[in-house]
Every structure is written in structure tokens, then in C-alpha cells.
Scaffold this motif. Structure first.
Motif, PDB file in Angstrom:
ATOM      1  N   LEU A   3       0.815  -1.216   0.000  1.00  0.00           N
ATOM      2  CA  LEU A   3       0.000   0.000   0.000  1.00  0.00           C
ATOM      3  C   LEU A   3       0.852   1.271   0.000  1.00  0.00           C
ATOM      4  O   LEU A   3       0.416   2.306  -0.493  1.00  0.00           O
ATOM      5  N   THR A   4       2.058   1.210   0.535  1.00  0.00           N
ATOM      6  CA  THR A   4       2.939   2.380   0.521  1.00  0.00           C
ATOM      7  C   THR A   4       3.321   2.724  -0.911  1.00  0.00           C
ATOM      8  O   THR A   4       3.336   3.896  -1.294  1.00  0.00           O
ATOM      9  N   ALA A   7       0.411   4.337  -2.508  1.00  0.00           N
ATOM     10  CA  ALA A   7       0.314   5.725  -2.045  1.00  0.00           C
ATOM     11  C   ALA A   7       1.292   6.612  -2.804  1.00  0.00           C
ATOM     12  O   ALA A   7       0.941   7.724  -3.218  1.00  0.00           O
ATOM     13  N   GLN A  70       8.109   8.531   2.850  1.00  0.00           N
ATOM     14  CA  GLN A  70       7.141   8.236   3.914  1.00  0.00           C
ATOM     15  C   GLN A  70       7.905   7.522   5.019  1.00  0.00           C
ATOM     16  O   GLN A  70       8.596   6.535   4.780  1.00  0.00           O
ATOM     17  N   GLU A  72       6.635   5.944   7.773  1.00  0.00           N
ATOM     18  CA  GLU A  72       5.994   4.699   8.201  1.00  0.00           C
ATOM     19  C   GLU A  72       5.313   4.028   7.022  1.00  0.00           C
ATOM     20  O   GLU A  72       4.857   4.680   6.090  1.00  0.00           O
ATOM     21  N   VAL A  74       2.365   2.184   5.020  1.00  0.00           N
ATOM     22  CA  VAL A  74       0.913   2.300   4.988  1.00  0.00           C
ATOM     23  C   VAL A  74       0.343   0.892   5.105  1.00  0.00           C
ATOM     24  O   VAL A  74       0.644   0.026   4.294  1.00  0.00           O
ATOM     25  N   ARG A  75      -0.494   0.670   6.147  1.00  0.00           N
ATOM     26  CA  ARG A  75      -0.974  -0.681   6.409  1.00  0.00           C
ATOM     27  C   ARG A  75      -2.400  -0.933   5.943  1.00  0.00           C
ATOM     28  O   ARG A  75      -2.768  -2.064   5.657  1.00  0.00           O
ATOM     29  N   ASP A  76      -3.223   0.108   5.885  1.00  0.00           N
ATOM     30  CA  ASP A  76      -4.611  -0.103   5.467  1.00  0.00           C
ATOM     31  C   ASP A  76      -5.103   1.096   4.654  1.00  0.00           C
ATOM     32  O   ASP A  76      -4.378   2.064   4.462  1.00  0.00           O
ATOM     33  N   GLU A  79      -5.046   4.644   6.393  1.00  0.00           N
ATOM     34  CA  GLU A  79      -3.715   5.263   6.412  1.00  0.00           C
ATOM     35  C   GLU A  79      -3.294   5.729   5.025  1.00  0.00           C
ATOM     36  O   GLU A  79      -2.595   6.732   4.887  1.00  0.00           O
ATOM     37  N   LEU A  80      -3.729   5.008   4.006  1.00  0.00           N
ATOM     38  CA  LEU A  80      -3.444   5.417   2.628  1.00  0.00           C
ATOM     39  C   LEU A  80      -4.062   6.790   2.353  1.00  0.00           C
ATOM     40  O   LEU A  80      -3.395   7.695   1.856  1.00  0.00           O
ATOM     41  N   GLU A  82      -5.069   9.038   4.553  1.00  0.00           N
ATOM     42  CA  GLU A  82      -4.471  10.047   5.429  1.00  0.00           C
ATOM     43  C   GLU A  82      -3.126  10.521   4.900  1.00  0.00           C
ATOM     44  O   GLU A  82      -2.841  11.720   4.873  1.00  0.00           O
ATOM     45  N   ALA A  83      -2.308   9.578   4.471  1.00  0.00           N
ATOM     46  CA  ALA A  83      -0.995   9.953   3.929  1.00  0.00           C
ATOM     47  C   ALA A  83      -1.149  10.788   2.663  1.00  0.00           C
ATOM     48  O   ALA A  83      -0.462  11.801   2.477  1.00  0.00           O
TER      49      ALA A  83
END
Length: 144
Positions: A3-4, A7, A70, A72, A74-76, A79-80, A82-83
Motif C-alpha cells: 500500500l505504501t 500511495a 514516507q 511509516e 501504509v498498512r490499510d 492510512e493510505l 491520510e498519507a
């Protein structure tokens, strides 16, 4: 796929698209303003407009690239989003600040040119003060 990485891809796509859209809009609509600032010199206005667009691309795309990282993972999906919202919000604020700074500087140049044009009389004075160096506030000449 992580997911990171998603993102990052979405951030780059939206940031580059916004940068291109804002640059084209400013270029198209700013040309008239630049022509006025530069006293109707169309060729110079086009050249300055092009240089401003190139500088805008370099500064903004450079910022987008530097701000990509980034800390941290991205786990879900939450968070995607939000980032992305934080990163895109900062990019939009930088775009806005660059635009306002550009308009401010050009408006100062335009205002200075307008004031210089106002200070020059359209025709030279033609004997309105009378003979010699006497004006309306000169002391009366006492007879001899």
C-alpha cells in the motif's frame, strides 16, 4: 502490491497532474497580465511567461519529488487516504504560495510602471507661469 507503493504512485500522479494544470492555467491567464506589466511588449511577455512556467515546473516538481518519502509503512486504506491527504494538501499549499508570491511581485512591477507613467506630463509646460521666474506665489514686484 504494498500500500505504501500505491500511495507513492497515486501521490505522484495527482501531484504532477495538478502541477501541469496550474501551470497551464497560470500561463494562459497570466500572459495578459504580463503584457500589461511590460507595457504591451508581446514578445517579451511571452518570453517571461515561458520562463515563469519553466521555473514553476522545476520548483514544484522538485518539491513533489523531495516530499515523496514516507517514514511509516501504509498498512490499510485509512492510512493510505491520510498519507495522501497530508502530502497533497502540502503540495496544494506550496502551489498556492508560489502563485501568490508570483502575482505579488508582478503587481509591484506593474504598479511601479504605472506610477512612472503618471509622473511624466503628456506635454511640456508652455508658459503657464508667466514672464521670468515668477509664479503665482512669487512676492509682488515693488515699483522702481
Amino acid at each position: 502490491m504494498d500500500l505504501t507503493v500505491i500511495a507513492y504512485a497515486v501521490y505522484l500522479l495527482i501531484s504532477v497532474a495538478l502541477t501541469v494544470w496550474v501551470a497551464r492555467t497560470l500561463s494562459r491567464n497570466g500572459r495578459i497580465f504580463l503584457a500589461d506589466v511590460l507595457h504591451g511588449n508581446e514578445k517579451l511577455a511571452d518570453a517571461v511567461n515561458h520562463l515563469l512556467v519553466v521555473g514553476f515546473y522545476l520548483v514544484n516538481l522538485g518539491f513533489v519529488a523531495l516530499y515523496l518519502g514516507q517514514d511509516e509503512a501504509v498498512r490499510d486504506a485509512r492510512e493510505l487516504f491520510e498519507a495522501l491527504s497530508v502530502k497533497l494538501g502540502v503540495v496544494l499549499l506550496v502551489l498556492g504560495v508560489l502563485h501568490l508570491a508570483n502575482v505579488y511581485v508582478l503587481n509591484r512591477i506593474r504598479r511601479r510602471g504605472a506610477m512612472e507613467r503618471e509622473q511624466v506630463p503628456p506635454v511640456p509646460p508652455q508658459g503657464w507661469t508667466g514672464q521670468g521666474h515668477q509664479g503665482p506665489w512669487a512676492a509682488p514686484v515693488t515699483g522702481a
